[in-house]
Design a protein around this motif. Sequence first.
Motif, PDB file in Angstrom:
ATOM      1  N   THR A  38       0.919  -0.996   0.106  1.00 17.64           N
ATOM      2  CA  THR A  38      -0.093   0.470  -0.218  1.00 17.64           C
ATOM      3  C   THR A  38       1.062   1.383  -0.237  1.00 17.64           C
ATOM      4  O   THR A  38       0.553   2.243  -0.645  1.00 17.64           O
ATOM      5  N   VAL A  39       1.923   0.936   0.805  1.00 17.96           N
ATOM      6  CA  VAL A  39       2.945   2.514   1.021  1.00 17.96           C
ATOM      7  C   VAL A  39       3.824   2.862   0.076  1.00 17.96           C
ATOM      8  O   VAL A  39       3.408   3.730  -0.356  1.00 17.96           O
ATOM      9  N   ALA A  40       3.712   1.280  -0.914  1.00 18.56           N
ATOM     10  CA  ALA A  40       4.849   1.726  -2.272  1.00 18.56           C
ATOM     11  C   ALA A  40       3.329   2.093  -2.973  1.00 18.56           C
ATOM     12  O   ALA A  40       3.670   2.928  -3.744  1.00 18.56           O
ATOM     13  N   GLY A  41       2.466   1.436  -3.257  1.00 16.44           N
ATOM     14  CA  GLY A  41       1.610   2.395  -4.409  1.00 16.44           C
ATOM     15  C   GLY A  41       0.981   4.494  -3.386  1.00 16.44           C
ATOM     16  O   GLY A  41       0.696   4.999  -4.567  1.00 16.44           O
ATOM     17  N   TYR A  42       0.973   4.544  -2.446  1.00 18.25           N
ATOM     18  CA  TYR A  42       1.278   5.738  -2.226  1.00 18.25           C
ATOM     19  C   TYR A  42       1.665   6.786  -3.080  1.00 18.25           C
ATOM     20  O   TYR A  42       2.219   7.183  -3.771  1.00 18.25           O
ATOM     21  N   ILE A  43       3.452   5.888  -2.647  1.00 16.07           N
ATOM     22  CA  ILE A  43       5.172   6.557  -2.600  1.00 16.07           C
ATOM     23  C   ILE A  43       4.787   6.804  -4.010  1.00 16.07           C
ATOM     24  O   ILE A  43       4.928   7.963  -5.209  1.00 16.07           O
ATOM     25  N   PHE A  44       4.450   6.241  -5.025  1.00  9.97           N
ATOM     26  CA  PHE A  44       5.223   5.634  -6.548  1.00  9.97           C
ATOM     27  C   PHE A  44       3.748   5.997  -7.354  1.00  9.97           C
ATOM     28  O   PHE A  44       4.752   6.527  -8.591  1.00  9.97           O
ATOM     29  N   ASP A  45       2.219   5.902  -7.436  1.00  9.37           N
ATOM     30  CA  ASP A  45       1.618   5.487  -8.005  1.00  9.37           C
ATOM     31  C   ASP A  45       0.943   7.000  -7.395  1.00  9.37           C
ATOM     32  O   ASP A  45       0.341   7.606  -8.501  1.00  9.37           O
ATOM     33  N   ASP A  46       0.938   6.977  -6.645  1.00  6.63           N
ATOM     34  CA  ASP A  46      -0.236   8.232  -5.934  1.00  6.63           C
ATOM     35  C   ASP A  46       0.991   9.615  -5.973  1.00  6.63           C
ATOM     36  O   ASP A  46       0.543  10.807  -6.219  1.00  6.63           O
ATOM     37  N   ASP A  47       2.053   9.430  -6.291  1.00  5.23           N
ATOM     38  CA  ASP A  47       3.366  10.688  -5.625  1.00  5.23           C
ATOM     39  C   ASP A  47       2.821  11.107  -4.005  1.00  5.23           C
ATOM     40  O   ASP A  47       2.643  12.325  -4.550  1.00  5.23           O
ATOM     41  N   LYS A  48       2.534  10.440  -3.364  1.00  6.62           N
ATOM     42  CA  LYS A  48       2.427  11.942  -2.041  1.00  6.62           C
ATOM     43  C   LYS A  48       3.459  11.574  -1.234  1.00  6.62           C
ATOM     44  O   LYS A  48       4.289  11.291  -1.185  1.00  6.62           O
ATOM     45  N   LEU A  49       2.763  12.286   0.047  1.00 12.78           N
ATOM     46  CA  LEU A  49       4.558  12.513   1.065  1.00 12.78           C
ATOM     47  C   LEU A  49       3.673  11.987   1.592  1.00 12.78           C
ATOM     48  O   LEU A  49       2.861  12.221   2.581  1.00 12.78           O
ATOM     49  N   LEU A  55      -0.058   8.058   7.179  1.00 12.21           N
ATOM     50  CA  LEU A  55      -0.445   6.913   6.962  1.00 12.21           C
ATOM     51  C   LEU A  55      -1.351   5.825   8.297  1.00 12.21           C
ATOM     52  O   LEU A  55      -2.339   5.552   7.998  1.00 12.21           O
ATOM     53  N   SER A  56      -0.875   6.734   9.549  1.00  8.50           N
ATOM     54  CA  SER A  56      -1.573   6.252  10.777  1.00  8.50           C
ATOM     55  C   SER A  56      -2.865   6.804  10.555  1.00  8.50           C
ATOM     56  O   SER A  56      -4.068   5.478  11.216  1.00  8.50           O
ATOM     57  N   LYS A  57      -3.137   7.293  10.140  1.00  6.73           N
ATOM     58  CA  LYS A  57      -4.586   8.237  10.246  1.00  6.73           C
ATOM     59  C   LYS A  57      -5.491   7.153   8.786  1.00  6.73           C
ATOM     60  O   LYS A  57      -6.284   6.605   8.815  1.00  6.73           O
ATOM     61  N   GLU A  58      -4.591   7.161   7.187  1.00  3.42           N
ATOM     62  CA  GLU A  58      -5.408   6.169   6.180  1.00  3.42           C
ATOM     63  C   GLU A  58      -5.739   5.028   7.174  1.00  3.42           C
ATOM     64  O   GLU A  58      -6.409   4.615   6.625  1.00  3.42           O
ATOM     65  N   LEU A  59      -4.414   4.509   7.347  1.00  4.65           N
ATOM     66  CA  LEU A  59      -4.364   3.453   7.748  1.00  4.65           C
ATOM     67  C   LEU A  59      -4.921   2.851   9.153  1.00  4.65           C
ATOM     68  O   LEU A  59      -5.236   1.649   9.161  1.00  4.65           O
ATOM     69  N   GLU A  60      -5.586   3.463   9.724  1.00  4.07           N
ATOM     70  CA  GLU A  60      -6.094   3.368  11.136  1.00  4.07           C
ATOM     71  C   GLU A  60      -5.204   2.756  12.038  1.00  4.07           C
ATOM     72  O   GLU A  60      -5.659   1.803  12.757  1.00  4.07           O
ATOM     73  N   VAL A  61      -4.700   3.033  12.551  1.00  2.07           N
ATOM     74  CA  VAL A  61      -3.387   2.123  13.039  1.00  2.07           C
ATOM     75  C   VAL A  61      -3.084   2.556  13.392  1.00  2.07           C
ATOM     76  O   VAL A  61      -2.420   4.702  13.794  1.00  2.07           O
ATOM     77  N   HIS A  62      -1.478   2.493  15.166  1.00  5.95           N
ATOM     78  CA  HIS A  62      -1.231   3.439  16.217  1.00  5.95           C
ATOM     79  C   HIS A  62       0.008   3.984  15.379  1.00  5.95           C
ATOM     80  O   HIS A  62       0.324   3.957  14.304  1.00  5.95           O
ATOM     81  N   VAL A  63       0.580   4.979  15.906  1.00  5.12           N
ATOM     82  CA  VAL A  63       1.564   6.564  15.356  1.00  5.12           C
ATOM     83  C   VAL A  63       2.866   5.651  15.014  1.00  5.12           C
ATOM     84  O   VAL A  63       3.023   5.369  14.248  1.00  5.12           O
ATOM     85  N   ILE A  69       5.584   0.842   9.971  1.00  6.54           N
ATOM     86  CA  ILE A  69       5.818   0.832   8.166  1.00  6.54           C
ATOM     87  C   ILE A  69       6.438   1.480   7.749  1.00  6.54           C
ATOM     88  O   ILE A  69       7.179   0.455   6.526  1.00  6.54           O
ATOM     89  N   LEU A  70       6.554   2.394   7.617  1.00  6.00           N
ATOM     90  CA  LEU A  70       7.859   3.106   6.481  1.00  6.00           C
ATOM     91  C   LEU A  70       9.359   3.046   7.536  1.00  6.00           C
ATOM     92  O   LEU A  70       9.361   2.781   6.131  1.00  6.00           O
ATOM     93  N   TRP A  71       9.946   2.850   8.072  1.00  5.40           N
ATOM     94  CA  TRP A  71      10.664   1.643   8.894  1.00  5.40           C
ATOM     95  C   TRP A  71      11.393   0.686   7.692  1.00  5.40           C
ATOM     96  O   TRP A  71      12.530   0.402   7.206  1.00  5.40           O
ATOM     97  N   GLU A  72      10.402  -0.678   7.746  1.00  5.89           N
ATOM     98  CA  GLU A  72      10.744  -1.704   6.818  1.00  5.89           C
ATOM     99  C   GLU A  72      10.220  -1.432   5.866  1.00  5.89           C
ATOM    100  O   GLU A  72      11.635  -1.228   5.599  1.00  5.89           O
TER     101      GLU A  72
END
Lengths: 468, 450
Positions: A38-49, A55-63, A69-72
């Motif tokens: 998903t993150v790859a999609g956000y970064i490379f396809d959607d060109d998002k910051l 990301l935590s808001k989007e995926l509804e996960v703890h910060v 996730i970003l580190w991985e």
Amino acid sequence: MFKRRDVTASCLILAKIICRKKTRLNMIMESLHEYLETVAGYIFDDDKLVTYKWLSKELEVHVNIAKQILWEFWQKYKEKKQFECVFLLMGHLHDDGMRVEIVKEKNLSTAKEKYSKIISKHVYSLQKTLPETQLLMLAEDGDVKFSGIKCIENNERNDEEIHMFRWGTASREIESASREQVQSSVSEAASERKATSPEGKQVAKKKNADRKGFDNLFGKAINKQKNPSASSNADKVEVDSFNHKKETSKNVSAEKKKNTQKGGLSNFLELGKNQTKTPADSLNKGKSANSSDKECANSFDAEKGANSLTKEATEEKVSKTGFKQIQNMRSKKRNRSKETNNAVKKRKRIAIQSDSSNSEPSDNENESELDLPLSPESSPAFLKDRSVSPPQVKHENGKRKVLKIVDKTFEEDGFLVTKKVHVYESCSEEEPEIIEPKNEKKIVSESHSEVKGKKNTKQTTLMNFFKK
Amino acid sequence: MVHKAEEECDNLFVKSGKEKPETFERKQAEYKDLSKKFINTKSDYSKQFSHIYSARLAELREALIPRVKAKWENVAIVKLADLEKLENQQCIIIGTLYKHQQWKPSILRELSEEHQLSASCSASKPNYCSEKDQPFLEDEMLRIKLVGEQVDIKQIITGVVCAILGNENSDGTFLVKDWCFPGCAPKESLKEYTTQKKLILVSGLNLSNNCESLGMSLFVEWLCGMAGNITIQKDNTFIVRLIIAGNTVKNNDTSQTSTNTSKELGEVIKFVDTFLSNLATCCSVTLMPGEHDPSNAMMPQRPFHPCLLPKSSRLESFKSTTNPWVGKIEGRIIIGCSGQSIQDIVKVTGETDISPLEWLEKSLLWRHICPTAPDTLLVCPYYEKDLFIMETCPDIYFVGNTDKFETKLWKGDENQIVRLISVPRFDTTQTAVIVNLDNLDTQYISFGNI
């Protein structure tokens, strides 16, 4: 075979949901791969910051999980793909201060020098390219509810507390009067907060757009060029929020009628009044969300009335062009001038009608100003009317009764279409009370009672004025 | 994979053994707003301002007399009217300092400039000073000009109550030999503080220009426990309250001359409301109005009206309060001002080398939060009591909207320990101040990027 697979798939999904609720972490570990994709999609396809908070808001996960996730992701792809990583550094400076800053990966080592001790370093954001870290301020905010700190003191004050808080103890006497208003406005504020989702916003936008159109209808100059767009707006909302399954052809014909009806109406009304009203409306529109919400609700009422107009009109299969109707209006005027008694009745009705249309933006400030110039000219008619036939005064107070009787008298008078128009006008004033309970509650349940109450007080004050 | 992550990023990440990512609960603190007296002022504008001076002098004279007697034994305290009888003997006079300044704001001069009766030259002046400034001391009836080597015109601040040792000259001036100020108010009681709780002070958020600032969002992330690792988030739960000291909405008076200023302001306030409500869901917030905020211009400034900030006002964790503000958090008394008082003192002195912190310290000794009111600082014409006299010694005394962060632990003669803080403007410095309520340790934290 296929069915079976579907069943198992849905079972899996169910299991996943349960799993997610129970042990979110395990779930995350399992689905880390998914997340990375998903993150790859956000970064490379959607060109998002992709910041951790977003990301935590989007995926509804703890910060902290979002950071993980970003580190991985960074660990996994930093060799393979081209993208930039921004870190957040937090630490003690040499002069006993603390600093929190975001640093590009390439500047990391120089940035670290100024710290005496770094107490935290984590990925802040990943993105394809980032010319300036300053640009990250454009990144969307995160949601506090996924943060690492909860505050148990953030209870909301209840309505009563808020009222006391806002108006203090001095307002006790007027409290009962303003009670409804405050509550509804408060609840609207609450609903407004809820409606921060994109859909909610859109609906609100549509409401506004519709209101504009409606104001145009009521506005002084029924500008024929404007009308199509305005009424099409109105139709949109009819379809959107009321789910009225109307045939479009019907609508088109109805529109024309409505417009001309309104045109006739506005001719009847003092043009100046409407003129003064519209700027005030447009002022309100822009500013306070609360009042505009309320007004929206009100305009819906009136719209309902207008709708019922058009519906009934079509039901009766009176297929006439707007032009003809205007002619009819004129002829009706002539008729009325002959029948003085009727004219008095009508006159009175119209006066009320215009009053209610004025009170539509009921929290409007210049409402009272609008009423004042109106009443002197119409009061003689009222007084006369009342002294002649006391029963009608009764009807005055009980609106619905008036409505019924008026209907009858019109049928007795004749079957002129123009007459019908007038019946509907009076309906548009009074019908909302009947329609409201059904439709109004769908939108804002509180605003209903408020509208009702306001209208009632409006009437009584008007009557008081005339009694004098 | 997790272990690899942990290597580099200390204990940021959740260990796989734990079920859930940890969420910590913010600590709670006992909070009391003591600024009721500022809200309950009567809005009676028909009164003369002179009552403020007489009330101030009467109250502070009581505080001065024992100090004067201890400092200069066996010297008579006389009223200005009785000076003549003494025939130039040494004596003590108690009164309010007054500096006659040509360029201080004057409604009459403004009027005459408006009608072009006099040349306008005050607009460019950064302070009220000129070479013709004259120091006076006045009591209830008379005033006397102060002379002598001890008189530094720069140090004379209008409105400060003090006692002066000296003697009258034959030309009717008073030769100053020594000064005595009321001194810091006594401390109520000495307590042991064992709480680890912390306060955050910020000022000058200036959200009208600064709403999309990176520093601001980092600050919010840090305060709300989003940024950093678990240790930091855990530490930050000890932050019990954020105090915003003025100029949250705007930072200067350069209101755009365009017609839609009020509309813009409305938008900004909506943004401020959202911003504050976000903060308040995660941390208790105390909001003081500032010079350029939409509150009344006169001191004491009233709290933001709840209707102005509907979302934030809903939250119990959000407290809108006065400027200046007096509060008690975990037994610590805190007095703070959004900055006008000190800025005005700086204008009166014309001295740019003296930092706001020094004036803050001096005002502690004067026992008065804003002595220049009502002379050059707008103030309500209250008349029964001078509201700005410090009745108790604060533990933390801060001023907002200064240029840079400064702090000092001030120790008084009577075991008073006061943490003085000058809180910098956030929009220019991106800096907040952390105060430990236990030992009054203070450090700054800055936010930014490279």
